[in-house]
Scaffold this active site. Structure first.
Site, PDB file in Angstrom:
ATOM      1  N   CYS A 125       0.912  -1.561  -0.083  1.00 43.83           N
ATOM      2  CA  CYS A 125      -0.406  -0.167   0.124  1.00 43.83           C
ATOM      3  C   CYS A 125       1.045   1.564   0.057  1.00 43.83           C
ATOM      4  O   CYS A 125       2.214   0.993  -0.407  1.00 43.83           O
ATOM      5  CB  CYS A 125      -1.251   0.031   1.223  1.00 43.83           C
ATOM      6  SG  CYS A 125      -2.741   1.094   1.081  1.00 43.83           S
ATOM      7  N   CYS A 127       0.575   4.627   2.166  1.00 45.84           N
ATOM      8  CA  CYS A 127      -0.539   5.524   3.039  1.00 45.84           C
ATOM      9  C   CYS A 127       1.099   5.272   3.865  1.00 45.84           C
ATOM     10  O   CYS A 127       1.571   6.711   4.061  1.00 45.84           O
ATOM     11  CB  CYS A 127      -1.810   4.607   3.575  1.00 45.84           C
ATOM     12  SG  CYS A 127      -1.540   3.163   4.230  1.00 45.84           S
ATOM     13  N   CYS A 135      -4.007   6.048   0.808  1.00 41.92           N
ATOM     14  CA  CYS A 135      -2.882   4.885   0.053  1.00 41.92           C
ATOM     15  C   CYS A 135      -3.149   5.237  -2.105  1.00 41.92           C
ATOM     16  O   CYS A 135      -2.728   3.760  -1.958  1.00 41.92           O
ATOM     17  CB  CYS A 135      -4.235   3.696   0.159  1.00 41.92           C
ATOM     18  SG  CYS A 135      -4.268   3.308   1.974  1.00 41.92           S
ATOM     19  N   LYS A 202     -12.360  -4.798   2.414  1.00 38.26           N
ATOM     20  CA  LYS A 202     -11.810  -4.340   3.616  1.00 38.26           C
ATOM     21  C   LYS A 202     -12.595  -3.217   3.895  1.00 38.26           C
ATOM     22  O   LYS A 202     -12.614  -2.296   2.935  1.00 38.26           O
ATOM     23  CB  LYS A 202     -10.543  -3.686   3.054  1.00 38.26           C
ATOM     24  CG  LYS A 202      -9.696  -2.425   3.885  1.00 38.26           C
ATOM     25  CD  LYS A 202      -8.348  -2.379   3.677  1.00 38.26           C
ATOM     26  CE  LYS A 202      -7.752  -1.087   4.761  1.00 38.26           C
ATOM     27  NZ  LYS A 202      -6.202  -1.215   4.425  1.00 38.26           N
ATOM     28  N   ARG A 212      -2.660   3.238  12.945  1.00 34.01           N
ATOM     29  CA  ARG A 212      -2.430   4.304  12.043  1.00 34.01           C
ATOM     30  C   ARG A 212      -1.598   4.840  13.193  1.00 34.01           C
ATOM     31  O   ARG A 212      -0.372   5.797  12.225  1.00 34.01           O
ATOM     32  CB  ARG A 212      -3.335   4.960  11.987  1.00 34.01           C
ATOM     33  CG  ARG A 212      -4.335   4.939  11.159  1.00 34.01           C
ATOM     34  CD  ARG A 212      -5.423   4.999  10.227  1.00 34.01           C
ATOM     35  NE  ARG A 212      -5.820   4.392   8.962  1.00 34.01           N
ATOM     36  CZ  ARG A 212      -8.042   4.910   8.632  1.00 34.01           C
ATOM     37  NH1 ARG A 212      -8.654   4.782   9.323  1.00 34.01           N
ATOM     38  NH2 ARG A 212      -8.235   3.740   7.852  1.00 34.01           N
ATOM     39  N   GLU A 240     -17.029  -7.812  -5.253  1.00 35.28           N
ATOM     40  CA  GLU A 240     -15.700  -7.343  -4.029  1.00 35.28           C
ATOM     41  C   GLU A 240     -14.398  -8.564  -4.715  1.00 35.28           C
ATOM     42  O   GLU A 240     -13.260  -8.577  -4.943  1.00 35.28           O
ATOM     43  CB  GLU A 240     -14.857  -6.254  -2.871  1.00 35.28           C
ATOM     44  CG  GLU A 240     -15.483  -5.143  -2.604  1.00 35.28           C
ATOM     45  CD  GLU A 240     -14.256  -3.972  -3.319  1.00 35.28           C
ATOM     46  OE1 GLU A 240     -13.656  -5.015  -4.429  1.00 35.28           O
ATOM     47  OE2 GLU A 240     -14.164  -3.096  -3.538  1.00 35.28           O
ATOM     48  N   LYS A 255     -11.405  -8.310   5.917  1.00 34.83           N
ATOM     49  CA  LYS A 255     -10.810  -6.936   7.166  1.00 34.83           C
ATOM     50  C   LYS A 255     -11.821  -6.237   7.484  1.00 34.83           C
ATOM     51  O   LYS A 255     -12.076  -5.380   6.647  1.00 34.83           O
ATOM     52  CB  LYS A 255      -9.565  -6.506   6.286  1.00 34.83           C
ATOM     53  CG  LYS A 255      -8.873  -5.966   7.465  1.00 34.83           C
ATOM     54  CD  LYS A 255      -7.675  -4.872   7.149  1.00 34.83           C
ATOM     55  CE  LYS A 255      -7.270  -3.985   7.437  1.00 34.83           C
ATOM     56  NZ  LYS A 255      -5.971  -3.571   7.263  1.00 34.83           N
ATOM     57  N   SER A 281      -5.972  -4.114  14.353  1.00 35.60           N
ATOM     58  CA  SER A 281      -5.591  -3.125  15.981  1.00 35.60           C
ATOM     59  C   SER A 281      -5.935  -3.045  16.615  1.00 35.60           C
ATOM     60  O   SER A 281      -6.101  -3.572  17.666  1.00 35.60           O
ATOM     61  CB  SER A 281      -4.833  -1.866  15.231  1.00 35.60           C
ATOM     62  OG  SER A 281      -5.245  -1.326  14.362  1.00 35.60           O
ATOM     63  N   TYR A 320      -2.632 -10.061  16.155  1.00 29.76           N
ATOM     64  CA  TYR A 320      -1.306  -9.425  17.131  1.00 29.76           C
ATOM     65  C   TYR A 320      -1.066 -10.005  17.868  1.00 29.76           C
ATOM     66  O   TYR A 320      -0.347 -10.093  18.771  1.00 29.76           O
ATOM     67  CB  TYR A 320      -1.707  -7.804  17.418  1.00 29.76           C
ATOM     68  CG  TYR A 320      -1.831  -7.173  16.025  1.00 29.76           C
ATOM     69  CD1 TYR A 320      -0.950  -6.476  15.101  1.00 29.76           C
ATOM     70  CD2 TYR A 320      -2.815  -6.828  15.510  1.00 29.76           C
ATOM     71  CE1 TYR A 320      -1.006  -5.612  14.266  1.00 29.76           C
ATOM     72  CE2 TYR A 320      -3.189  -6.055  14.252  1.00 29.76           C
ATOM     73  CZ  TYR A 320      -2.182  -5.511  13.595  1.00 29.76           C
ATOM     74  OH  TYR A 320      -2.179  -4.925  12.802  1.00 29.76           O
TER      75      TYR A 320
HETATM   76  C1  PBG Z   1      -3.030   0.388   5.115  1.00 31.66           C
HETATM   77  C2  PBG Z   1      -3.406  -0.876   5.827  1.00 31.66           C
HETATM   78  C3  PBG Z   1      -3.632  -0.630   7.074  1.00 31.66           C
HETATM   79  C4  PBG Z   1      -4.311  -1.504   7.738  1.00 31.66           C
HETATM   80  C5  PBG Z   1      -3.320  -2.737   6.873  1.00 31.66           C
HETATM   81  N1  PBG Z   1      -3.042  -2.592   6.619  1.00 31.66           N
HETATM   82  C6  PBG Z   1      -4.660   0.849   7.582  1.00 31.66           C
HETATM   83  C7  PBG Z   1      -5.710   1.050   6.831  1.00 31.66           C
HETATM   84  O1  PBG Z   1      -6.168   1.054   5.825  1.00 31.66           O
HETATM   85  O2  PBG Z   1      -6.033   2.383   7.420  1.00 31.66           O
HETATM   86  C8  PBG Z   1      -5.073  -1.993   9.352  1.00 31.66           C
HETATM   87  C9  PBG Z   1      -4.062  -3.184  10.041  1.00 31.66           C
HETATM   88  C10 PBG Z   1      -4.832  -3.146  11.158  1.00 31.66           C
HETATM   89  O3  PBG Z   1      -5.800  -2.156  12.210  1.00 31.66           O
HETATM   90  O4  PBG Z   1      -4.248  -4.109  12.284  1.00 31.66           O
HETATM   91  N2  PBG Z   1      -4.148   0.524   3.385  1.00 31.66           N
END
Ligand code: PBG
Length: 341
Positions: A125, A127, A135, A202, A212, A240, A255, A281, A320
């Site tokens: 990605c 970002c 992104c 996602k 973040r 998707e 996700k 997270s 995690y």
């Molecule tokens: C990058 C990405 C993100 C996550 C995984 N890859 C953040 C987002 O899309 O804002 C989130 C992973 C997590 O919250 O553990 N695009």
């Protein structure tokens, strides 16, 4: 003594199979260390591991200690890691994401040389590599992320990861056509055997909040609702996934995980593809914080959450909790309660 009516009309006893030991024999879902994928944050800007404030027990690692962490993960029997990079330099278009000596490219080489069979998956990605934190490429006037101009960059990043030795690339940016663009770029450069694990469904979720902080990928304006999915939608997730499969995805991902178990179930049932779920997270932070407060049992909450994600249809889980869960599962196995392993 049972009365004659008890013999003629045996009572239904669901509880017979819930007795200790027998319940393990009839368990429909297993959770195993081999289902787990452990995230690692590699940070080019630090020299010591730094704990992530909103994810107690999780760290950003400098390059050197990232490979120690990877070794520890491998020694615990976890088959795979997913690597996230925090680069030294960022710009408008995420150039450092495809720099051959970028943070992820270096991390792949180093971890590869110091582990034996660990599968190296790379989050793909922009970002973490863009100054605006979005992104893809941004049109500031329109305050929007431009889809098609982003695609060739993602292709370059994929090739750069594969050249460094990534086993699987995992695009997470939710750009339309990204899987096709990446498959094409990889194939042209001869990486025909590198699978794509697509973050297919996602959602635009507040549960990414702690990430973040972790990946330093907060955004300069707006949010990600222009490209990530609306939590209200389920049929859209099917589209998707269907599109990603048609573009060449080998593994599809849902996700976050726990708030989206219905989506996971539908996708696994409909397509039967290897399906991953990302316990993100915020899901980690909730269980961790409640356990740290003494409000939940850490081990039970962790294993139950992972087992539930498996039961809903995940073949593999990015989490995690991977290291702790591996330790818990080893502990259960040693105590003779191996059916969870
Ligand atoms: C990058 C990405 C993100 C996550 C995984 N890859 C953040 C987002 O899309 O804002 C989130 C992973 C997590 O919250 O553990 N695009």
């Amino acid at each position: 003594m049972p009365g004659i009516s008890d013999v003629m009309f045996p009572k239904v006893r669901m509880r017979r199979l819930r007795q200790d030991r027998i319940r393990n024999l009839v368990a429909e879902t297993r959770l195993s260390t081999s289902d787990l994928i452990c995230p690692i944050f590699v940070d080019e800007t630090i020299v010591e591991p730094v704990e992530i404030e909103s994810m107690p027990g999780q760290y950003r690692f400098p390059l050197d200690s990232a490979s120690d962490e990877a070794k520890e993960i491998e020694d615990l029997g976890i088959p795979a890691v997913i690597l996230f990079g925090i680069p030294e330099t960022k710009d408008e278009v995420g150039t450092s994401a495809y720099d051959d000596s970028g943070v992820i490219q270096q991390a792949i080489r180093k971890i590869r040389s110091e582990t034996s069979d660990l599968i190296l998956i790379t989050d793909l990605c922009l970002c973490e590599y863009t100054t605006h934190g979005h992104c893809g490429i941004v049109d500031y006037d329109a305050k929007t992320v431009l889809n098609d101009p982003t695609l060739p960059i993602l292709g370059k990043v994929a090739v750069s990861h594969a050249s460094a030795g990534a086993d699987i690339v995992a695009p997470s940016g939710m750009m339309d056509g990204m899987v096709r663009a990446i498959r094409t770029a990889l194939d042209i450069d001869g990486f025909t055997e590198t699978p794509i694990m697509s973050y297919a469904a996602k959602y635009c979720s507040c549960f990414y909040g702690p990430f973040r902080d972790a990946a330093d990928s907060g955004y300069a304006f707006g949010d990600r609702s222009g490209y990530q999915m609306d939590p209200a939608n389920s049929d859209e997730a099917m589209r998707e996934v269907e599109l990603d499969i048609s573009e060449g995805a080998d593994i599809v991902m849902v996700k976050p995980a726990m708030p989206y178990l219905d989506i996971l179930y539908r996708i696994k049932t409909a397509y039967g593809l290897p399906t991953a779920a990302y316990q993100v997270s915020g899901e980690y932070a909730m269980i961790k914080a409640a356990s740290d407060m003494g409000w939940l049992d850490y081990e039970q909450a962790t294993l139950e959450s992972l087992l539930s994600i498996r039961r809903a249809g995940a073949d593999m889980i990015l989490t995690y909790f991977a290291k702790d869960a591996a330790r818990m599962l080893h502990g259960l196995a040693e105590a003779g309660r191996s059916m969870r392993e």
